[in-house]
Scaffold this active site. Structure first.
Site, short mmCIF file in Angstrom:
data_model
loop_
_atom_site.label_atom_id
_atom_site.label_comp_id
_atom_site.label_asym_id
_atom_site.label_seq_id
_atom_site.Cartn_x
_atom_site.Cartn_y
_atom_site.Cartn_z
N TYR A 157 0.95 -1.42 -0.51
CA TYR A 157 -0.06 -0.01 -0.28
C TYR A 157 0.46 1.21 -0.46
O TYR A 157 0.65 1.81 -0.62
CB TYR A 157 -1.14 0.35 1.24
CG TYR A 157 -1.79 1.32 1.63
CD1 TYR A 157 -2.69 1.52 0.79
CD2 TYR A 157 -1.53 2.01 2.60
CE1 TYR A 157 -3.25 2.98 0.85
CE2 TYR A 157 -2.18 2.93 2.75
CZ TYR A 157 -3.53 3.36 2.00
OH TYR A 157 -4.57 4.38 2.06
N1 LIG Z 1 -8.82 6.17 6.04
C1 LIG Z 1 -7.57 6.32 6.15
O1 LIG Z 1 -7.34 6.35 6.80
C2 LIG Z 1 -6.52 6.97 5.54
C3 LIG Z 1 -5.60 7.28 5.40
C4 LIG Z 1 -4.72 7.95 4.58
C5 LIG Z 1 -4.64 7.25 3.09
N2 LIG Z 1 -6.36 7.06 2.81
C6 LIG Z 1 -6.14 7.66 1.06
O2 LIG Z 1 -7.74 8.72 1.34
C7 LIG Z 1 -8.07 7.30 0.08
C8 LIG Z 1 -9.95 7.80 0.68
O3 LIG Z 1 -9.95 6.36 1.11
P1 LIG Z 1 -11.06 5.77 2.53
O4 LIG Z 1 -10.39 5.69 3.74
O5 LIG Z 1 -12.14 7.17 1.90
O6 LIG Z 1 -11.58 4.32 1.06
P2 LIG Z 1 -13.01 3.87 1.71
O7 LIG Z 1 -14.02 4.34 2.08
O8 LIG Z 1 -12.22 1.96 1.59
O9 LIG Z 1 -13.52 4.09 0.70
C9 LIG Z 1 -12.79 4.05 -1.13
C10 LIG Z 1 -13.48 4.44 -2.11
O10 LIG Z 1 -12.89 4.22 -3.49
C11 LIG Z 1 -13.43 3.64 -4.34
N3 LIG Z 1 -13.18 3.03 -4.98
C12 LIG Z 1 -12.52 1.63 -4.17
N4 LIG Z 1 -11.66 0.84 -5.63
C13 LIG Z 1 -12.41 1.20 -7.06
C14 LIG Z 1 -12.15 1.52 -8.05
N5 LIG Z 1 -11.03 -0.05 -8.25
N6 LIG Z 1 -12.32 2.60 -8.75
C15 LIG Z 1 -13.49 2.96 -8.32
N7 LIG Z 1 -13.45 3.32 -7.22
C16 LIG Z 1 -13.39 2.56 -6.23
C17 LIG Z 1 -14.54 2.57 -3.64
O11 LIG Z 1 -15.83 2.56 -4.15
P3 LIG Z 1 -17.47 1.56 -4.18
O12 LIG Z 1 -16.99 2.21 -2.92
O13 LIG Z 1 -18.28 1.36 -5.05
O14 LIG Z 1 -16.63 0.47 -3.03
C18 LIG Z 1 -15.26 4.13 -2.80
O15 LIG Z 1 -15.97 4.97 -2.79
C19 LIG Z 1 -7.53 6.32 -0.18
O16 LIG Z 1 -6.82 6.68 -1.82
C20 LIG Z 1 -7.34 6.24 0.84
O17 LIG Z 1 -5.94 5.21 0.19
C21 LIG Z 1 -6.85 6.47 3.77
#
Ligand SMILES: NC(=O)c1ccc[n+]([C@@H]2O[C@H](COP(=O)([O-])OP(=O)(O)OC[C@H]3O[C@@H](n4cnc5c(N)ncnc54)[C@H](OP(=O)(O)O)[C@@H]3O)[C@@H](O)[C@H]2O)c1
Length: 249
Positions: A157
């Protein structure tokens, strides 16, 4: 209200807009007057809910589904924005995936899946954004605070997000003369499905203590940082990685 363009309303594409940080960002930008294309992969119903919420508040939104690592899908999202709303001013690429395993036990097919969505997907979105964002405009990509923290099991990741950090200033320079900024937001632990799924209460409580602010980030905290970067107040910030994490480092 965001008024970078004086004459027309503004238009944003938010990938991953069905859940978590992307959803909060779609809602936040819609509140600021953006028409929003809400991207999703599998959760059409969640994306439709976000669209309905925006419309209930008097905003404009449309859902657009598909895998961000598919260039045709991403092209179609931009087509939708142009056909529905006349162009694209902000692109927020929040879609991403995380799989954890120590390198010694890593399934190389899982590595491929992670790189495909997080790296190829970022390039697919960045490519369309580079071609089609109008100025003044902004592209916001997503890294993670895990890149400098170097937690065990986050190798695949974190490597995928390291690629995003490498790309960010390069693309900012490639867009010289276009009045389009390119930045990455690198959240710390943020209370979304991605962070919470599969963790024990103890693990969550421990990670919540990491920031000096002593809590988990919320999706809204991160959406606020994104809104700053895509709005007029953030327009002088370009080619940077913004670690929005409550002060972990
Ligand atoms: N949460 C954290 O602690 C954290 C920390 C650092 C960085 N981030 C980064 O922040 C960003 C948002 O994360 P989050 O925590 O909001 O994640 P999340 O709650 O798991 O949501 C992920 C989103 O991405 C979409 N998605 C996943 N795979 C996809 C694909 N192949 N094509 C199109 N859409 C896709 C999902 O769509 P569906 O709903 O249709 O599945 C969902 O809307 C990510 O890039 C993550 O790496 C998160």
């Amino acid at each position: 209200m965001d008024t970078n363009n004086n004459d027309t309303f503004r238009v944003a594409i938010v990938t991953g807009g069905s859940r978590g940080i992307g959803r909060a960002t779609a809602l936040r930008l819609a509140e600021g007057g953006y028409a929003v294309v809400v991207g999703y992969s599998a959760n059409e119903a969640e994306a439709d809910k976000v669209v309905a919420q925006i419309e209930e508040r008097g905003g404009r939104a449309v859902a657009a589904g598909g895998d961000v690592s598919d260039g045709g899908v991403v092209r179609a999202m931009f087509d939708t924005a142009e056909q529905e709303y006349g162009g694209v001013d902000a692109v927020v690429h929040a879609a991403g995936q995380m799989r954890l395993a120590p390198v010694a036990e890593l399934d190389l097919d899982d590595l491929d899946r992670t790189l495909r969505v997080n790296v190829r997907g970022t390039f697919a979105v960045a490519q369309q954004a580079a071609r089609r964002l109008r100025g003044p405009g902004a592209l916001v990509l997503f890294s993670t605070t895990v890149v400098p923290l170097a937690f065990p099991t986050y190798g695949a990741y974190s490597a995928s997000k390291g690629a995003v950090e490498a790309l960010t200033p390069i693309l900012a320079k490639e867009l010289r003369g276009r009045d389009v900024t390119v930045n990455a937001v690198a959240p710390g632990p943020t209370a979304t499905d991605m962070f919470l799924d599969g963790k024990s209460e103890e693990q969550i409580a421990g990670l919540a203590k990491l920031p000096p602010l002593e809590r988990l980030g919320t999706a809204e905290d991160i959406a606020a940082a994104v809104a700053f970067l895509v709005g007029p107040d953030g327009h002088w910030v370009n080619g940077q990685v913004l670690r929005a994490n409550g002060g972990i480092i």
